[in-house]
Every structure is written in C-alpha cells, then in structure tokens.
Design a protein around this motif. Structure first.
Motif, PDB file in Angstrom:
ATOM      1  N   MET A 120      32.145  -3.537 -25.841  1.00 42.91           N
ATOM      2  CA  MET A 120      30.887  -3.214 -25.661  1.00 42.91           C
ATOM      3  C   MET A 120      30.605  -3.101 -24.172  1.00 42.91           C
ATOM      4  O   MET A 120      29.262  -2.407 -23.869  1.00 42.91           O
ATOM      5  CB  MET A 120      30.144  -4.189 -26.427  1.00 42.91           C
ATOM      6  N   LYS A 121      30.668  -3.784 -23.497  1.00 46.25           N
ATOM      7  CA  LYS A 121      30.555  -4.030 -21.917  1.00 46.25           C
ATOM      8  C   LYS A 121      30.493  -2.602 -21.225  1.00 46.25           C
ATOM      9  O   LYS A 121      29.662  -2.007 -20.465  1.00 46.25           O
ATOM     10  CB  LYS A 121      30.896  -4.921 -21.258  1.00 46.25           C
ATOM     11  N   GLN A 122      31.789  -2.008 -21.710  1.00 42.56           N
ATOM     12  CA  GLN A 122      32.305  -0.742 -21.216  1.00 42.56           C
ATOM     13  C   GLN A 122      30.978   0.210 -21.460  1.00 42.56           C
ATOM     14  O   GLN A 122      30.728   1.241 -20.786  1.00 42.56           O
ATOM     15  CB  GLN A 122      33.488  -0.359 -21.413  1.00 42.56           C
ATOM     16  N   ILE A 123      30.619   0.245 -22.558  1.00 39.09           N
ATOM     17  CA  ILE A 123      29.607   1.302 -23.250  1.00 39.09           C
ATOM     18  C   ILE A 123      28.311   1.009 -22.543  1.00 39.09           C
ATOM     19  O   ILE A 123      27.559   1.884 -21.919  1.00 39.09           O
ATOM     20  CB  ILE A 123      29.306   1.218 -24.645  1.00 39.09           C
ATOM     21  N   ASN A 124      28.014  -0.369 -22.244  1.00 36.78           N
ATOM     22  CA  ASN A 124      26.712  -0.572 -21.577  1.00 36.78           C
ATOM     23  C   ASN A 124      26.906  -0.013 -20.195  1.00 36.78           C
ATOM     24  O   ASN A 124      25.848   0.434 -19.493  1.00 36.78           O
ATOM     25  CB  ASN A 124      26.280  -1.975 -21.470  1.00 36.78           C
ATOM     26  N   LYS A 125      28.043  -0.439 -19.475  1.00 35.18           N
ATOM     27  CA  LYS A 125      28.128   0.241 -18.047  1.00 35.18           C
ATOM     28  C   LYS A 125      28.067   1.820 -18.191  1.00 35.18           C
ATOM     29  O   LYS A 125      27.468   2.223 -17.244  1.00 35.18           O
ATOM     30  CB  LYS A 125      29.462  -0.390 -17.388  1.00 35.18           C
ATOM     31  N   LEU A 126      28.643   2.436 -18.914  1.00 31.17           N
ATOM     32  CA  LEU A 126      28.605   3.832 -19.178  1.00 31.17           C
ATOM     33  C   LEU A 126      27.233   4.171 -19.132  1.00 31.17           C
ATOM     34  O   LEU A 126      26.745   5.144 -18.405  1.00 31.17           O
ATOM     35  CB  LEU A 126      29.405   4.411 -19.984  1.00 31.17           C
ATOM     36  N   GLU A 127      26.451   3.969 -20.090  1.00 28.55           N
ATOM     37  CA  GLU A 127      25.098   4.125 -20.181  1.00 28.55           C
ATOM     38  C   GLU A 127      24.151   4.003 -19.042  1.00 28.55           C
ATOM     39  O   GLU A 127      23.307   4.817 -18.497  1.00 28.55           O
ATOM     40  CB  GLU A 127      24.567   3.271 -21.390  1.00 28.55           C
ATOM     41  N   GLN A 128      24.507   2.915 -18.523  1.00 31.44           N
ATOM     42  CA  GLN A 128      23.920   2.701 -17.203  1.00 31.44           C
ATOM     43  C   GLN A 128      24.069   3.783 -15.887  1.00 31.44           C
ATOM     44  O   GLN A 128      23.282   3.998 -15.374  1.00 31.44           O
ATOM     45  CB  GLN A 128      24.180   1.140 -16.637  1.00 31.44           C
ATOM     46  N   GLU A 129      25.409   3.970 -15.947  1.00 29.80           N
ATOM     47  CA  GLU A 129      25.820   4.687 -14.957  1.00 29.80           C
ATOM     48  C   GLU A 129      25.370   6.359 -15.149  1.00 29.80           C
ATOM     49  O   GLU A 129      24.684   7.045 -14.235  1.00 29.80           O
ATOM     50  CB  GLU A 129      27.280   5.116 -14.967  1.00 29.80           C
ATOM     51  N   LEU A 130      25.217   6.839 -16.669  1.00 32.44           N
ATOM     52  CA  LEU A 130      24.856   7.950 -16.905  1.00 32.44           C
ATOM     53  C   LEU A 130      23.283   8.107 -16.878  1.00 32.44           C
ATOM     54  O   LEU A 130      22.572   9.283 -16.771  1.00 32.44           O
ATOM     55  CB  LEU A 130      25.332   8.281 -18.229  1.00 32.44           C
ATOM     56  N   GLY A 131      22.544   6.940 -16.777  1.00 32.78           N
ATOM     57  CA  GLY A 131      20.980   6.729 -17.020  1.00 32.78           C
ATOM     58  C   GLY A 131      20.519   7.010 -18.268  1.00 32.78           C
ATOM     59  O   GLY A 131      19.159   7.525 -18.402  1.00 32.78           O
ATOM     60  N   VAL A 132      21.211   7.097 -19.506  1.00 32.43           N
ATOM     61  CA  VAL A 132      20.833   7.643 -20.687  1.00 32.43           C
ATOM     62  C   VAL A 132      21.441   6.787 -21.863  1.00 32.43           C
ATOM     63  O   VAL A 132      22.511   6.089 -21.432  1.00 32.43           O
ATOM     64  CB  VAL A 132      21.134   8.963 -21.144  1.00 32.43           C
ATOM     65  N   ALA A 133      20.771   6.370 -22.953  1.00 31.07           N
ATOM     66  CA  ALA A 133      21.459   5.716 -24.051  1.00 31.07           C
ATOM     67  C   ALA A 133      22.351   6.690 -24.901  1.00 31.07           C
ATOM     68  O   ALA A 133      21.884   7.898 -25.051  1.00 31.07           O
ATOM     69  CB  ALA A 133      20.398   5.224 -24.828  1.00 31.07           C
ATOM     70  N   LEU A 134      23.439   6.122 -25.262  1.00 29.65           N
ATOM     71  CA  LEU A 134      24.593   7.006 -25.648  1.00 29.65           C
ATOM     72  C   LEU A 134      24.188   6.622 -27.386  1.00 29.65           C
ATOM     73  O   LEU A 134      24.681   7.468 -28.155  1.00 29.65           O
ATOM     74  CB  LEU A 134      25.712   6.593 -25.297  1.00 29.65           C
ATOM     75  N   PHE A 135      23.929   5.530 -27.710  1.00 28.61           N
ATOM     76  CA  PHE A 135      23.759   5.110 -29.156  1.00 28.61           C
ATOM     77  C   PHE A 135      22.263   4.391 -29.308  1.00 28.61           C
ATOM     78  O   PHE A 135      21.853   4.075 -28.551  1.00 28.61           O
ATOM     79  CB  PHE A 135      24.745   3.727 -29.302  1.00 28.61           C
ATOM     80  N   THR A 136      21.999   4.710 -30.566  1.00 29.45           N
ATOM     81  CA  THR A 136      20.737   3.927 -30.985  1.00 29.45           C
ATOM     82  C   THR A 136      21.266   2.751 -32.056  1.00 29.45           C
ATOM     83  O   THR A 136      22.140   2.865 -32.827  1.00 29.45           O
ATOM     84  CB  THR A 136      19.783   5.026 -32.020  1.00 29.45           C
ATOM     85  N   ARG A 137      20.942   1.718 -31.661  1.00 28.38           N
ATOM     86  CA  ARG A 137      21.425   0.625 -32.172  1.00 28.38           C
ATOM     87  C   ARG A 137      20.279  -0.056 -33.003  1.00 28.38           C
ATOM     88  O   ARG A 137      18.945  -0.221 -32.772  1.00 28.38           O
ATOM     89  CB  ARG A 137      21.914  -0.532 -31.110  1.00 28.38           C
ATOM     90  N   THR A 138      20.788  -0.474 -34.321  1.00 27.03           N
ATOM     91  CA  THR A 138      19.969  -0.920 -35.204  1.00 27.03           C
ATOM     92  C   THR A 138      20.414  -2.058 -35.865  1.00 27.03           C
ATOM     93  O   THR A 138      21.721  -2.341 -35.868  1.00 27.03           O
ATOM     94  CB  THR A 138      19.378   0.007 -36.408  1.00 27.03           C
TER      95      THR A 138
END
Length: 76
Positions: free
Chosen positions: A1-19
């Motif tokens: 999960m940390k890698q997804i968060n890092k990727l989202e931070q690098e891209l500057g967009v959310a990749l997933f909507t978390r519920t």
C-alpha cells in the motif's frame, strides 16, 4: 500500500477511491492503467522477440522506479 500512496503522491492524483467497503478506480487511474498495460505488453513482446534469436530461454527482470522517472528501466 505504501507504494500506491507514493505513486499517487508522485502523480499528484488519487488512483483509488477508498471506502469502508473497498476501493474503486478513479478516472485518472483508468487512463494510467491503459499505459501501464501497454508497458507490460511491450516488455512481453521484447522478451518473445529476444527468444526468437537466442534459441535459449533466459529470464530478464526489469524494474522501474516511478519516483525517479528519469531512469525508467534498470536491468537486474
């Protein structure tokens, strides 16, 4: 999960909507997913092409750092 968060931070967009019931792709991730699939397909095609000439099966491992896109692929 940390890698997804890092990727989202690098891209500057959310990749997933978390519920509380799970995650879904955002519109941004749907576009990103298409490019990621193309990259994987191209790597597979390159491996198939290289096997045609070698006569032997070899394993090639590629890695990428999405945090450092200036060095996109590094053979290991």
């Amino acid at each position: 999960m940390k890698q997804i968060n890092k990727l989202e931070q690098e891209l500057g967009v959310a990749l997933f909507t978390r519920t509380s019931t799970g995650v879904t792709l955002t519109p941004a991730s749907k576009g990103f997913k298409g490019y990621a699939e193309q990259i994987v397909n191209l790597v597979n095609q390159a491996l198939v092409a290289s096997h045609q000439y070698s006569g032997q099966r070899q394993v090639i491992r590629l890695s990428t750092s999405l945090m450092h896109p200036s060095a996109p692929f590094m053979a290991t």
